[in-house]
Design an enzyme around this catalytic site. Structure first.
Site, PDB file in Angstrom:
ATOM      1  N   TYR A 144      41.353  31.331  49.013  1.00  0.00           N
ATOM      2  CA  TYR A 144      40.347  31.532  50.061  1.00  0.00           C
ATOM      3  C   TYR A 144      39.363  30.374  50.008  1.00  0.00           C
ATOM      4  O   TYR A 144      38.851  30.038  48.942  1.00  0.00           O
ATOM      5  CB  TYR A 144      39.619  32.859  49.819  1.00  0.00           C
ATOM      6  N   ASP A 239      38.197  23.393  45.323  1.00  0.00           N
ATOM      7  CA  ASP A 239      37.231  24.371  45.801  1.00  0.00           C
ATOM      8  C   ASP A 239      36.690  25.087  44.566  1.00  0.00           C
ATOM      9  O   ASP A 239      37.331  25.992  44.036  1.00  0.00           O
ATOM     10  CB  ASP A 239      37.906  25.338  46.775  1.00  0.00           C
ATOM     11  N   LYS A 267      28.051  29.985  45.707  1.00  0.00           N
ATOM     12  CA  LYS A 267      27.790  31.017  44.702  1.00  0.00           C
ATOM     13  C   LYS A 267      26.775  30.590  43.627  1.00  0.00           C
ATOM     14  O   LYS A 267      25.609  30.498  43.951  1.00  0.00           O
ATOM     15  CB  LYS A 267      29.122  31.523  44.158  1.00  0.00           C
TER      16      LYS A 267
END
Ligand SMILES: *Cc1c(COP(=O)(O)O)cnc(C)c1O
Length: 428
Positions: A144, A239, A267
């Site tokens: 994702y 990522d 995050k």
């Protein structure tokens, strides 16, 4: 436990917000039942609207690595807010956090801040395409990278939870430039390079995947991707929205000793406020506007509140790298405890773990990619999830998500969690 008030709040939310939530995986669709509504959180605990106290294993999906409402972060935000919350004009703190991030992460010279992991990945790919002058990218099934169009092709997280890998609204034109490969399958990536010779701008990958459970790269896999990118003059995009500042100070690049060309963050880097970022060496970053031709912008990017939360978080991680050892030890302890009680209960399972990321899969074969992860018994996961919730343990409400430990968790919390798993396991 009683969740009456949460359920009532959810019913009301459903009247005004699609599905009652602002991000799909919060809706409990994969596990059934109504989501709980949080009233507040401190350290390792969530306090919900019904007055229940829960031990939290999602840490806001990663950011709260030092626990909720971490005092230095809160103080920094409050102090900053007094001085104005947004200007759209440069501020010194943006340079401070950029300088610190560049010193902590290997192989980057410059970093650009955005407002989410989605934005970071979307911009990283645009930059890779602009830099290489090529259009296609390779992504891995189950990874994702946020919800921008190019990535909603067999995406992980909420997208796979709902069994709707390709979202309506993503055009054929966009989809044709995203090539799909199997995680941990180097030969598959080689085939794609051969079939699309000279057309691939970049490979984008979660160096440790966390959106189909926690999937660990097999020995040689990332090294192989690095070599393929070098051979074909394509860029390797890591990522690190999940792994950055979580697996180590310098993220997966440092832990696994592989250099990527562009790295994305989210995050942890925002300390719980909406922040994303992407970074690379000078020659790549100089392609970005206003220096170069690749356009990217943001009215609230580098927002002072977000930067102060992020800077305080990164400073603490930089000054106390023992946090990563502590997190690793705690996660290992949890792993061993869960393994013991699930084995004793005669349950078929796999546990994947690296650093403070861990996932439990109710399946026989090792979980190494989306296909093997999807073989997990979702019925068992649902029962496990609700059983644990009933014991006051908040796990990710989907088998396709990694759990995230935070350093506020005590060994007593971990023991309570293992004990809860023992009880729940006997009822599976
Ligand atoms: C969460 C996540 C994203 C998206 O970040 P948002 O801030 O939710 O947009 C991208 N990549 C990975 C690996 C993630 O875990």
């Amino acid at each position: 436990m009683n969740y009456q008030r949460s359920s009532a709040l959810f019913k009301e939310a459903e009247m005004y917000i699609p599905g009652g939530v602002n991000s799909p995986v919060r809706a409990f669709k994969a596990v059934g039942g109504d989501p709980i509504f949080v009233k507040s959180a401190k350290g390792a605990y969530l306090y919900d609207e019904d007055g229940n106290k829960l031990i939290d294993y999602i840490a806001s999906w990663g950011p709260m690595i030092l626990g909720h409402a971490h005092q230095p972060v809160i103080d920094a935000i409050v102090d900053k807010a007094q001085k104005g919350t947004s200007f759209g004009i440069p501020t010194q703190i943006e340079t401070e956090i950029a300088k610190l991030a560049v010193s902590m992460v290997p192989n980057i010279d410059k970093i650009r801040f955005v407002n989410s992991g989605t934005e970071a990945c979307m911009s990283a790919v645009r930059l890779a395409r602009g830099y290489t002058g090529r259009e296609k990218i390779i992504k891995f099934a189950g990874c994702y990278h946020g919800h921008s169009d190019a990535f909603l092709i067999q995406a992980g997280s909420g997208a796979v939870t709902f069994g709707a890998p390709n979202s309506p609204g993503v055009t054929q034109g966009t989809a044709k430039d995203t090539l799909l490969a199997r995680y941990n399958d180097l030969a598959n990536v080689e085939e794609l390079f051969d079939a699309n010779n000279g057309e691939i701008a970049a490979i984008i990958i979660e160096p440790v995947a966390g959106n189909m459970g926690c999937i660990i790269p097999e020995e040689g896999f990332l090294e192989g991707l690095r070599k393929l990118c070098d051979d074909h003059h394509a860029l390797l995009v890591f990522d690190e929205v999940m792994t950055g500042f979580r697996l180590a100070k310098g993220g997966a690049q440092e832990l696994l000793k592989i250099d990527a060309d562009i790295i994305t963050f989210g995050k942890v880097i925002g300390g719980g406020l909406p922040v994303g970022a992407f970074a690379a060496r000078n020659e790549i970053m100089e392609y970005l506007a206003p220096l170069g031709p690749v356009y990217q912008a943001g009215t609230l990017s580098g927002n002072p509140l977000a930067m102060s939360a992020g800077l305080t978080m990164l400073k603490e991680l930089n000054e106390r790298p023992e946090v990563f050892t502590s997190l690793n030890d705690k996660t290992k302890y949890l792993h061993q405890g869960l393994e013991k009680v699930l084995t004793e209960a005669g349950i078929t399972f796999q546990i994947n773990r690296l650093g403070s990321m861990i996932s439990v899969h109710f399946t026989e074969a090792p979980v190494v990619d989306l296909e093997s992860s999807a073989k997990g018994n979702n019925g068992t996961f649902k029962k496990f999830f609700h059983g644990m919730l009933n014991e006051g343990i908040y796990l990710p409400p989907s088998a396709f998500e990694s759990w995230f430990l935070n350093d506020a968790l005590s060994y007593k919390d971990l023991d309570n969690t293992i004990e809860a798993a023992r009880k729940v396991a006997t009822s599976l």
